[in-house]
Design a protein around this motif. Structure first.
Motif, PDB file in Angstrom:
ATOM      1  N   LEU A   1     -13.886  33.811 -65.876  1.00 28.11           N
ATOM      2  CA  LEU A   1     -13.615  34.295 -64.523  1.00 28.11           C
ATOM      3  C   LEU A   1     -12.122  34.344 -64.225  1.00 28.11           C
ATOM      4  O   LEU A   1     -11.663  35.166 -63.434  1.00 28.11           O
ATOM      5  CB  LEU A   1     -14.331  33.395 -63.505  1.00 28.11           C
ATOM      6  N   GLN A   2     -11.362  33.418 -64.857  1.00 28.37           N
ATOM      7  CA  GLN A   2      -9.924  33.394 -64.590  1.00 28.37           C
ATOM      8  C   GLN A   2      -9.161  34.414 -65.420  1.00 28.37           C
ATOM      9  O   GLN A   2      -8.102  34.880 -65.015  1.00 28.37           O
ATOM     10  CB  GLN A   2      -9.356  31.997 -64.870  1.00 28.37           C
TER      11      GLN A   2
ATOM     12  N   THR B   1     -14.550  22.474 -61.121  1.00 22.41           N
ATOM     13  CA  THR B   1     -13.703  23.026 -60.066  1.00 22.41           C
ATOM     14  C   THR B   1     -13.009  21.922 -59.297  1.00 22.41           C
ATOM     15  O   THR B   1     -11.907  22.096 -58.788  1.00 22.41           O
ATOM     16  CB  THR B   1     -14.515  23.898 -59.107  1.00 22.41           C
TER      17      THR B   1
ATOM     18  N   GLY C   1     -16.936  25.534 -55.534  1.00 20.05           N
ATOM     19  CA  GLY C   1     -16.328  26.717 -56.110  1.00 20.05           C
ATOM     20  C   GLY C   1     -14.836  26.772 -55.883  1.00 20.05           C
ATOM     21  O   GLY C   1     -14.193  25.772 -55.556  1.00 20.05           O
TER      22      GLY C   1
ATOM     23  N   TRP D   1     -16.739  31.980 -56.047  1.00 18.18           N
ATOM     24  CA  TRP D   1     -15.460  32.534 -56.472  1.00 18.18           C
ATOM     25  C   TRP D   1     -14.939  33.447 -55.371  1.00 18.18           C
ATOM     26  O   TRP D   1     -15.430  34.550 -55.180  1.00 18.18           O
ATOM     27  CB  TRP D   1     -15.635  33.320 -57.779  1.00 18.18           C
TER      28      TRP D   1
END
Length: 321
Positions: free
Chosen positions: A24-25, A55, A267, A311
């Motif tokens: 995701l990053q 997280t 998140g 996110w």
């Protein structure tokens, strides 16, 4: 090392969580990727727990000095190698400062703590001596009444109104020192580097482990580490308002405000670098962080992009189209 915090049953879930964080990053996630991520989180309670833990660790990285070490290590991990990713995360412990090394052990004590709150939860307790103790989001304390009344803050933030039905001294202990209330109401918040005390009534004495002491009066707040005090300041207006489910912001940098909101939801909330220094004033609900984010979007030149409830990205309105 990080591995010591992981039971054999949860390690596969944490490995998978690391993979998802890197994915995701490192790229703009597609709808299919986000759908797969949501499915993974919802498919097993250990997945949700692992994602929450990871997280939380990432949030803590942002609070410690030399946070670029964390970013450098995270972004250099090869997504194809789960075990290599975990190994590198563990190696991070060698790079970060002593404050973080101490803070990393908190999950052990947190799991054993007598009273805990989950992310977004608050808990109100009335102790046997009449003391009112409130735990804020993601917090943990132990309460031991022996020769003295001792409340040990393991993680997070608490509010106390001292009771007078017991003559034994009351002491609040954090990793950085001890607080001795002198008949009072006060707020204590623990982070990796420091403890912050804010007093709204009476006074509280701070005792450091090196023998230094200081008294904080009503209307003041002061932060301290194990061997040093910071300057005494006027207590922030918003101290304790979290009990009413409200965050009061006065000329608060947007990045700071988003970090505060992130404490109350699972998140990640990411702030675009160009927006970090925008200042915000207002009252924002902590019990409905989606509403708080929507309020920001309506009052600032920003757009909240939420491809997943885990996110969130806050981008310039023009860039978001």
């Amino acid at each position: 090392m990080l591995e010591l915090m992981i039971s054999s049953g949860t390690q596969p879930a944490l490995e998978q969580a690391v993979d998802w964080l890197l994915k995701l990053q490192s790229e703009q996630p597609t709808a299919a990727t986000l759908e797969a991520f949501e499915h993974w989180v919802a498919s097993h309670p250990q997945h949700a727990a692992a994602w929450s833990r990871l997280t939380h660790i990432q949030h803590t990285f942002a609070q410690v000095p030399h946070k670029h070490f964390a970013k450098q290590v995270l972004t250099s991990i090869d997504p194809a190698s789960r075990r290599n990713a975990l190994k590198k995360l563990g190696t991070l412990g060698i790079l970060v400062p002593a404050a973080w090394l101490g803070y990393r052990t908190l999950p052990f004590s947190r799991w054993r703590a007598e009273y805990q709150t989950a992310v977004g939860e608050q808990k109100h307790l009335q102790l046997g001596d009449g003391t009112r103790l409130v735990l804020n989001t993601d917090s943990a304390v132990d309460v031991q009444y022996h020769a003295q009344r001792q409340i040990m803050l393991r993680q997070g933030e608490i509010w106390l109104e001292t009771g007078h039905q017991d003559q034994r001294p009351l002491v609040v202990t954090t990793p950085h020192g001890q607080l001795v209330p002198l008949g009072t109401r006060f707020n204590v918040r623990l982070s990796a580097e420091r403890t912050t005390l804010a007093v709204t009534e009476g006074a509280v004495r701070i005792d450091l482990r090196n023998g230094r002491s200081a008294v904080v009066q009503a209307g003041q707040q002061r932060s301290f580490a194990q061997d040093a005090f910071e300057q005494t300041r006027l207590a922030e207006q918003r101290v304790g308002t979290w009990q009413q489910g409200m965050l009061l912001a006065q000329d608060m940098p947007l990045d700071h405000l988003l970090k505060e909101l992130a404490r109350y939801r699972r998140g990640v909330i990411r702030c675009h670098p160009d927006l970090k220094q925008i200042t915000v004033s207002g009252a924002f609900p902590l019990t409905d962080t989606d509403a708080a984010l929507d309020l920001l979007q309506k009052t600032l030149p920003v757009q909240v992009i939420a491809p997943s409830r885990y996110w969130i990205m806050v981008e310039p309105a023009s860039a978001a189209g």
